[in-house]
Enzyme design. Structure first.
Site, PDB file in Angstrom:
ATOM      1  N   ASP A  25     -38.164 -17.837 -59.809  1.00  0.00           N
ATOM      2  CA  ASP A  25     -36.816 -17.444 -59.376  1.00  0.00           C
ATOM      3  C   ASP A  25     -36.150 -16.573 -60.427  1.00  0.00           C
ATOM      4  O   ASP A  25     -35.255 -15.785 -60.115  1.00  0.00           O
ATOM      5  CB  ASP A  25     -35.966 -18.687 -59.094  1.00  0.00           C
ATOM      6  CG  ASP A  25     -36.439 -19.323 -57.802  1.00  0.00           C
ATOM      7  OD1 ASP A  25     -37.413 -20.099 -57.849  1.00  0.00           O
ATOM      8  OD2 ASP A  25     -35.875 -18.999 -56.739  1.00  0.00           O
TER       9      ASP A  25
HETATM   10  O1  MRU Z   1     -35.130 -23.449 -53.271  1.00  0.00           O
HETATM   11  P1  MRU Z   1     -36.087 -22.397 -52.793  1.00  0.00           P
HETATM   12  O2  MRU Z   1     -36.940 -22.861 -51.661  1.00  0.00           O
HETATM   13  O3  MRU Z   1     -35.414 -21.074 -52.519  1.00  0.00           O
HETATM   14  O4  MRU Z   1     -37.048 -22.174 -54.026  1.00  0.00           O
HETATM   15  C1  MRU Z   1     -38.097 -21.243 -53.950  1.00  0.00           C
HETATM   16  C2  MRU Z   1     -38.932 -21.195 -55.167  1.00  0.00           C
HETATM   17  O5  MRU Z   1     -38.700 -21.840 -56.151  1.00  0.00           O
HETATM   18  C3  MRU Z   1     -40.051 -20.200 -55.149  1.00  0.00           C
HETATM   19  O6  MRU Z   1     -41.157 -20.674 -55.834  1.00  0.00           O
HETATM   20  C4  MRU Z   1     -39.556 -18.913 -55.810  1.00  0.00           C
HETATM   21  O7  MRU Z   1     -38.350 -18.503 -55.235  1.00  0.00           O
HETATM   22  C5  MRU Z   1     -40.529 -17.822 -55.718  1.00  0.00           C
HETATM   23  S1  MRU Z   1     -40.621 -17.195 -54.064  1.00  0.00           S
HETATM   24  C6  MRU Z   1     -41.662 -15.880 -54.035  1.00  0.00           C
END
Ligand code: MRU
EC number: 5.3.1.23
Length: 384
Positions: A255
């Protein structure tokens, strides 16, 4: 056919509602930034790149609507100010992923420059924004394919066990077509390994508490017929210790990757990195450059989103068709699983220190540590 989480066509935006997956594939239309903000906050769309793209496209369709209704201000500065205000609002949806602020910053720079041009009008500023939004959608998909190729090559070179012709990998959360504009980052690497006939098996965690693994990654892997096995998060140590399962690499998304390589990703990622170090398994982060935040020095400076306790104390599922493949007859319900009144802490992400990461896979190249043990991520942004 490949999975399409985001459908966009000049003035039309619809997303595959991830609250309904894996049981129902239902698209919901988004016509404004207000609806885009709620789709992100409520996790109808999630994953760092997808959040950014849906946010920006929601503003593109709102501008389109204003044009069609004759309500787009004629003055360029008015449209520029409207865009900037809407971008700031969208930024308040979720704080941890950096892709949205990166996209908003680039769009703001562009419309501000465009609004200053002598011949500019409200319409020309809106058109410049549309073009930028569409470029982001296309670029993200192309970048994911490059990440897939770069990651698969690195793994084959560095994580193939002696005597083997295929690799077994573990991944966490959902990083595929549902989390991006298509193909995926870490899941894109797995797709590329599979396409090259060098993937033995992809293990994936259920990813408590929100179950992005068991709901979404499972859905994608089954859709693409990739050999795969679900584990609970608590089984990862046993999996890595297993001589029979032969997992030689863990690949996750991100993220936010900050200047020193510390990486915020789905809660549980840090624990997997510690396990990887203990078991001598390669630990890889796959992410586009839009996830890299050189302005933040280290992981301690990243804001970690805390989500409602309800996401931990309840689970969602289908009632009425246990074990059956026909989900149409069943009803989606939410069930309490924790003792009523139990207090819960629900950080959505954690930070993996760069010391536990072997390489960062991007669309530009795979960044490894230098001889002093540090990542130099600046090289990704140097002009050739
Ligand atoms: O809370 P989320 O489902 O948005 O979290 C997503 C993640 O942590 C993913 O691993 C990250 O965003 C990478 S997506 C290509």
């Amino acid at each position: 056919m490949s999975l399409q989480a985001i459908k966009y066509d000049h003035g039309y935006l619809a997303i595959l509602d991830q609250l309904e997956l894996p049981f129902h594939s239902k698209y919901v239309e988004i016509t404004s930034t207000e609806e885009g903000w709620h789709a992100i906050k409520d996790m109808r769309v999630r994953g760092a790149p997808a959040i950014a793209i849906v946010a920006i496209l929601s503003l593109a369709v709102e501008l389109h609507g204003l044009t069609n209704n004759g309500k787009l201000p004629p003055e360029s500065l008015e449209v520029q100010e409207f865009i900037v205000e809407r971008l700031r609002y969208l930024l308040t949806s979720r704080p941890t992923a950096v892709n949205l602020s990166d996209a908003a910053r680039k769009a703001e720079l562009l419309v501000t420059k465009c609004a200053k041009e002598e011949t500019s009008s409200g319409q020309s500023v809106a058109t410049a924004f549309h073009r930028e939004a569409e470029r982001m959608l296309v670029d993200d998909l192309n970048d994911n394919h490059k990440i897939g190729t770069n990651g698969a090559c690195w793994i084959l070179k560095n994580a193939l066990l002696p005597g083997n012709t295929t690799v077994n990998v573990l991944t966490h959360c959902n990083t595929g077509s549902l989390a991006t504009s298509g193909y995926g980052t870490a899941l894109g690497v797995i797709r590329s390994l599979h396409a090259g006939d060098v993937l033995g098996r992809a293990y994936f965690t259920e990813t408590r508490p929100y179950n992005q693994g068991s709901r979404l990654t499972a859905f994608e892997l089954l859709h693409d017929k990739i050999p795969s096995t679900l584990i609970t998060d608590s089984m990862a140590a046993a999996l890595l210790a297993s001589k029979e399962k032969q997992v030689s690499a863990i690949v996750v998304g991100a993220d936010r990757v900050v200047a020193n390589g510390d990486t915020a990703n789905k809660i549980g990622t840090y624990g997997l990195a510690v396990l990887a170090k203990h078991h001598g398994v390669k630990f890889l982060v796959a992410a586009p450059c839009t996830t890299i935040d050189l302005k933040t020095k280290c992981g301690g400076d990243i804001t970690i989103e805390e989500r409602p306790a309800m996401e931990m104390t309840t689970v969602k599922g289908l009632r009425g068709n246990e074990g059956s493949k026909n989900s149409n007859v069943a009803e989606m319900i939410s069930m309490q699983i924790a003792a009523p009144g139990a207090e819960a802490w629900n950080p959505a992400f954690d930070v993996t220190p760069s010391s536990l990461i072997d390489a960062i896979i991007t669309e530009v190249c795979v960044v490894e540590k230098n001889s002093d043990g540090f990542f130099n991520l600046d090289i990704l942004f140097e002009k050739p």
